[in-house]
Design an enzyme around this catalytic site. Structure first.
Site, PDB file in Angstrom:
ATOM      1  N   SER A  90      20.145  48.621  45.549  1.00 38.31           N
ATOM      2  CA  SER A  90      20.773  48.624  46.464  1.00 38.31           C
ATOM      3  C   SER A  90      20.752  46.528  46.413  1.00 38.31           C
ATOM      4  O   SER A  90      21.512  45.976  47.974  1.00 38.31           O
ATOM      5  CB  SER A  90      20.272  48.252  47.744  1.00 38.31           C
ATOM      6  OG  SER A  90      18.814  48.051  47.474  1.00 38.31           O
ATOM      7  N   ASN A 114       8.142  49.602  51.212  1.00 35.87           N
ATOM      8  CA  ASN A 114       8.995  50.126  52.761  1.00 35.87           C
ATOM      9  C   ASN A 114       8.862  49.972  54.099  1.00 35.87           C
ATOM     10  O   ASN A 114       9.758  50.089  54.902  1.00 35.87           O
ATOM     11  CB  ASN A 114       7.729  51.278  52.647  1.00 35.87           C
ATOM     12  CG  ASN A 114       7.593  52.513  51.549  1.00 35.87           C
ATOM     13  OD1 ASN A 114       9.087  51.935  50.581  1.00 35.87           O
ATOM     14  ND2 ASN A 114       7.183  53.274  50.764  1.00 35.87           N
ATOM     15  N   THR A 148      48.385  61.468  85.058  1.00 29.50           N
ATOM     16  CA  THR A 148      46.589  62.684  84.723  1.00 29.50           C
ATOM     17  C   THR A 148      47.199  63.461  83.874  1.00 29.50           C
ATOM     18  O   THR A 148      48.637  63.796  84.644  1.00 29.50           O
ATOM     19  CB  THR A 148      45.844  63.354  85.677  1.00 29.50           C
ATOM     20  OG1 THR A 148      46.801  64.586  86.929  1.00 29.50           O
ATOM     21  CG2 THR A 148      45.706  62.560  86.950  1.00 29.50           C
ATOM     22  N   HIS A 149      46.767  64.299  82.676  1.00 24.16           N
ATOM     23  CA  HIS A 149      47.958  64.857  81.862  1.00 24.16           C
ATOM     24  C   HIS A 149      48.621  63.993  81.350  1.00 24.16           C
ATOM     25  O   HIS A 149      49.599  64.977  81.093  1.00 24.16           O
ATOM     26  CB  HIS A 149      47.873  66.021  82.756  1.00 24.16           C
ATOM     27  CG  HIS A 149      47.072  66.785  82.970  1.00 24.16           C
ATOM     28  ND1 HIS A 149      46.439  67.568  82.852  1.00 24.16           N
ATOM     29  CD2 HIS A 149      46.446  66.648  84.636  1.00 24.16           C
ATOM     30  CE1 HIS A 149      45.318  68.633  83.420  1.00 24.16           C
ATOM     31  NE2 HIS A 149      45.907  67.464  85.224  1.00 24.16           N
ATOM     32  N   SER A 176      58.547  44.904  61.728  1.00 22.11           N
ATOM     33  CA  SER A 176      58.943  45.890  60.165  1.00 22.11           C
ATOM     34  C   SER A 176      59.291  44.689  59.029  1.00 22.11           C
ATOM     35  O   SER A 176      59.904  44.154  59.103  1.00 22.11           O
ATOM     36  CB  SER A 176      59.693  46.793  60.522  1.00 22.11           C
ATOM     37  OG  SER A 176      60.576  47.661  59.546  1.00 22.11           O
ATOM     38  N   LYS A 199      62.027  45.597  65.275  1.00 23.35           N
ATOM     39  CA  LYS A 199      60.714  46.185  65.321  1.00 23.35           C
ATOM     40  C   LYS A 199      59.589  44.954  65.865  1.00 23.35           C
ATOM     41  O   LYS A 199      59.799  43.811  65.100  1.00 23.35           O
ATOM     42  CB  LYS A 199      60.101  46.987  64.348  1.00 23.35           C
ATOM     43  CG  LYS A 199      60.821  48.091  64.413  1.00 23.35           C
ATOM     44  CD  LYS A 199      60.648  49.949  65.107  1.00 23.35           C
ATOM     45  CE  LYS A 199      59.351  50.041  64.885  1.00 23.35           C
ATOM     46  NZ  LYS A 199      58.539  51.339  64.037  1.00 23.35           N
ATOM     47  N   ASN A 245      55.737  45.638  66.225  1.00 22.95           N
ATOM     48  CA  ASN A 245      54.423  46.519  66.423  1.00 22.95           C
ATOM     49  C   ASN A 245      53.237  46.190  66.793  1.00 22.95           C
ATOM     50  O   ASN A 245      52.480  45.028  66.842  1.00 22.95           O
ATOM     51  CB  ASN A 245      54.666  47.074  64.545  1.00 22.95           C
ATOM     52  CG  ASN A 245      55.478  47.848  64.232  1.00 22.95           C
ATOM     53  OD1 ASN A 245      56.715  48.571  65.340  1.00 22.95           O
ATOM     54  ND2 ASN A 245      56.062  47.841  62.711  1.00 22.95           N
ATOM     55  N   GLU A 253      46.738  49.553  67.174  1.00 25.00           N
ATOM     56  CA  GLU A 253      46.506  50.727  66.296  1.00 25.00           C
ATOM     57  C   GLU A 253      45.184  50.838  65.367  1.00 25.00           C
ATOM     58  O   GLU A 253      44.600  51.411  64.846  1.00 25.00           O
ATOM     59  CB  GLU A 253      48.193  51.022  65.373  1.00 25.00           C
ATOM     60  CG  GLU A 253      49.150  51.523  66.301  1.00 25.00           C
ATOM     61  CD  GLU A 253      49.991  51.049  65.683  1.00 25.00           C
ATOM     62  OE1 GLU A 253      51.337  51.950  65.856  1.00 25.00           O
ATOM     63  OE2 GLU A 253      50.870  50.556  64.641  1.00 25.00           O
ATOM     64  N   TYR A 285       8.045  57.662  53.452  1.00 28.41           N
ATOM     65  CA  TYR A 285       9.803  57.071  53.063  1.00 28.41           C
ATOM     66  C   TYR A 285      10.094  57.616  52.057  1.00 28.41           C
ATOM     67  O   TYR A 285       9.401  58.454  51.133  1.00 28.41           O
ATOM     68  CB  TYR A 285       8.922  55.434  52.271  1.00 28.41           C
ATOM     69  CG  TYR A 285      10.707  54.887  51.422  1.00 28.41           C
ATOM     70  CD1 TYR A 285      11.932  53.552  52.230  1.00 28.41           C
ATOM     71  CD2 TYR A 285      11.154  55.177  49.991  1.00 28.41           C
ATOM     72  CE1 TYR A 285      12.720  53.643  51.457  1.00 28.41           C
ATOM     73  CE2 TYR A 285      12.153  55.165  49.324  1.00 28.41           C
ATOM     74  CZ  TYR A 285      12.661  53.215  50.582  1.00 28.41           C
ATOM     75  OH  TYR A 285      14.092  53.393  49.711  1.00 28.41           O
ATOM     76  N   GLN A 296      17.781  53.520  51.628  1.00 28.05           N
ATOM     77  CA  GLN A 296      18.610  52.786  51.641  1.00 28.05           C
ATOM     78  C   GLN A 296      20.275  53.521  51.844  1.00 28.05           C
ATOM     79  O   GLN A 296      20.512  51.976  51.648  1.00 28.05           O
ATOM     80  CB  GLN A 296      18.155  53.056  50.104  1.00 28.05           C
ATOM     81  CG  GLN A 296      18.939  51.732  48.880  1.00 28.05           C
ATOM     82  CD  GLN A 296      19.120  51.303  47.720  1.00 28.05           C
ATOM     83  OE1 GLN A 296      17.496  51.096  46.963  1.00 28.05           O
ATOM     84  NE2 GLN A 296      19.935  51.458  46.890  1.00 28.05           N
ATOM     85  N   LYS A 324      21.800  51.307  55.184  1.00 26.55           N
ATOM     86  CA  LYS A 324      22.640  50.050  54.885  1.00 26.55           C
ATOM     87  C   LYS A 324      23.492  49.530  55.362  1.00 26.55           C
ATOM     88  O   LYS A 324      24.124  49.079  56.181  1.00 26.55           O
ATOM     89  CB  LYS A 324      22.003  49.460  53.775  1.00 26.55           C
ATOM     90  CG  LYS A 324      20.691  48.613  54.090  1.00 26.55           C
ATOM     91  CD  LYS A 324      19.402  47.783  53.556  1.00 26.55           C
ATOM     92  CE  LYS A 324      18.567  48.331  53.454  1.00 26.55           C
ATOM     93  NZ  LYS A 324      18.196  49.905  52.723  1.00 26.55           N
TER      94      LYS A 324
END
Ligand code: ARG
Length: 467
Positions: free
Chosen positions: A28, A115, A160-161, A282, A288, A290, A295, A322, A327, A330
């Site tokens: 690790s 441990n 709403t919606h 773009s 464009k 963006n 995003e 343990y 491990q 992490k």
């Protein structure tokens, strides 16, 4: 086999060394090296405790503490870069310590196990990170609050919606995110309580035969308390799961805000402009701009949810105490921390200098729809017409107005009065967008007065410390 110089750190019961691919698989060090400073600090506390309790001499204790400090300096100078042969950060430190201070280095691991050690390191790391994430949440809230202060009387359509519903104070909309971040901040404070418990001294699983002082090491390391049960202490990862859950909720909130900014920046909404500081172009369409930042935040949300899921699944079938499965916590934790931090930073910058609201577009938007229809019904209801009756009547008005290509404000007083005799000239004021917002002065509503009060409370919240 001499364990101080050998690349394999376990006992002499092993006759041959690991297959190189298995050594790589088992190791690790590639990621837990990030815990090194916490490992050193934890080991220094352990060494001091061993000396205080007479398990080692004061001189030995000092040699260990100083040797560990030398490793810290080496690491900070970029000179300590243990490889896969060291397996993990704990072995790497112990091995280097023995090279630096000689035989006494081999005494460091008395009365502890990797441990309880790894549990200690992980908690110290997470405690630090949670404190930093909470500070970032505060900055994010401050930016939202600053924006809110400037936009109490700026109106924005409320949905709403995703259908136009009722107009809002823009500040009220932004402050909804302030409240989400406030819950995130409080929630992390609560998680912190369960992160800040010391497993050090739980040993491999059953405690130790040495006369250790767990409270002393806990105090040195700033832990609030110690685990009561050694088995639980070494095998508890609830704190990591709770953190991943709190982190997931932060990302839910950031992702919803991202989605709104993406919509707002579209030609169709045109509520905000993206500044050149945070938008990208773009490679083929020259016109464009963006919204990459929101995003990406929206996109990164999935991996944080994924880490929460991996931690839950990792834990669910594990017998006490343990297991090496641990491990795997992490990389999930590190990536969760890094992602939350990066997203919080990006969103704070985006709000600060990446988006500009377009007041003229917003004003046009709220003036050109039927989002004042509820207010016509409320107007009649306030004059004694039962609300449902008023609601049905306004429904008809909306229908006929739509057919005539008119808005409610375009109806003449005569038209209003033929609909219902209760209408008077003040109907025009009652359905003007500004009044529609101002009138929603109920507790927690979007009315300007309410919003101003909430801003005051929000300012007080930002100076709160603790949880
Ligand atoms: N690298 C291990 C981990 O991250 C350290 C603990 C190892 N303990 C053990 N009994 N093998 O969990």
């Amino acid at each position: 086999m001499d364990t101080s110089s050998s690349s394999q750190a376990w006992s002499q019961r092993f006759e041959s060394t690991l297959h190189p691919a298995i050594a790589q698989f088992n190791a690790s060090i590639g990621f837990d090296i990030q815990l090194i400073e916490y490992d050193l600090t934890g080991s220094q506390a352990h060494a001091k405790m061993l000396a205080k309790m007479g398990v080692i001499t004061p001189k030995e204790g000092e040699e260990l503490v100083n040797g560990l400090e030398m490793i810290r300096q080496e690491y900070l100078r970029g000179e300590f870069r243990p490889g896969v042969e060291e397996e993990d950060v704990h072995f790497a430190v112990e091995h280097r310590l023995t090279q630096l201070v000689g035989e006494v280095g081999k005494k460091l691991h008395t009365a502890r196990s990797r441990n309880d050690q790894v549990g200690t390191d992980t908690r110290l790391y997470l405690r630090d990170q949670i404190q930093q994430i909470r500070a970032q949440l505060r900055q994010f809230q401050q930016v939202l609050l600053d924006l809110a202060k400037d936009t109490v009387e700026t109106l924005i359509p409320g949905y709403t919606h995703l259908q136009r519903a009722q107009p809002l104070s823009l500040a009220h909309h932004l402050l909804a995110y302030f409240e989400m971040a406030q819950r995130d901040w409080v929630r992390l404070g609560d998680v912190l309580r369960r992160v800040n418990i010391s497993p050090l001294g739980c040993g491999a699983l059953a405690g130790t035969t040495f006369p250790i002082d767990r409270r002393y090491t806990a105090d040195l390391l700033g832990f609030e308390s110690v685990y009561t049960n050694s088995l639980d202490g070494v095998s508890d990862r609830d704190f990591a799961i709770e953190f991943a859950c709190a982190a997931s909720l932060i990302l839910v909130h950031l992702s919803r805000l991202s989605e709104e900014i993406i919509l707002w920046a579209s030609e169709e909404f045109s509520f905000v402009t993206l500044t050149d500081r945070c938008a990208t172009g773009s490679s083929i369409m020259p016109q464009k701009k963006n919204p990459d930042v929101p995003e990406l935040v929206r996109g990164k949300t999935g991996r944080v949810f994924g880490h929460l899921q991996s931690l839950l699944v990792m834990m669910k079938g594990l017998p006490l105490a343990y297991n090496k499965d641990f491990q795997e916590d992490k990389e999930a934790l590190f990536d969760t921390v890094n992602t939350v931090r990066a997203c919080l930073q990006a969103m704070t910058i985006l709000l600060q200098e990446g988006v500009e609201f377009r007041p003229a577009q917003l004003a046009k938007a709220v003036a050109a729809d039927f989002s004042n229809a509820t207010d016509v019904a409320d107007y009649l209801a306030a004059k004694g017409v039962p609300f449902r009756e008023a609601y049905n009547l306004v429904g008809k008005v909306v229908k006929t107005s739509l057919a005539a290509n008119k808005l409610l404000k375009d109806l003449t007083l005569e038209e209003w009065r033929t609909l219902h005799p209760a209408f008077e000239a003040d109907i025009y004021d009652a359905i003007a967008p500004r009044q529609v917002v101002a009138a929603r002065n109920s507790l927690g509503g979007t009315g300007f007065e309410q919003v101003r009060q909430v801003i005051k409370l929000a300012e007080e919240k930002l100076i709160e410390i603790g949880d």
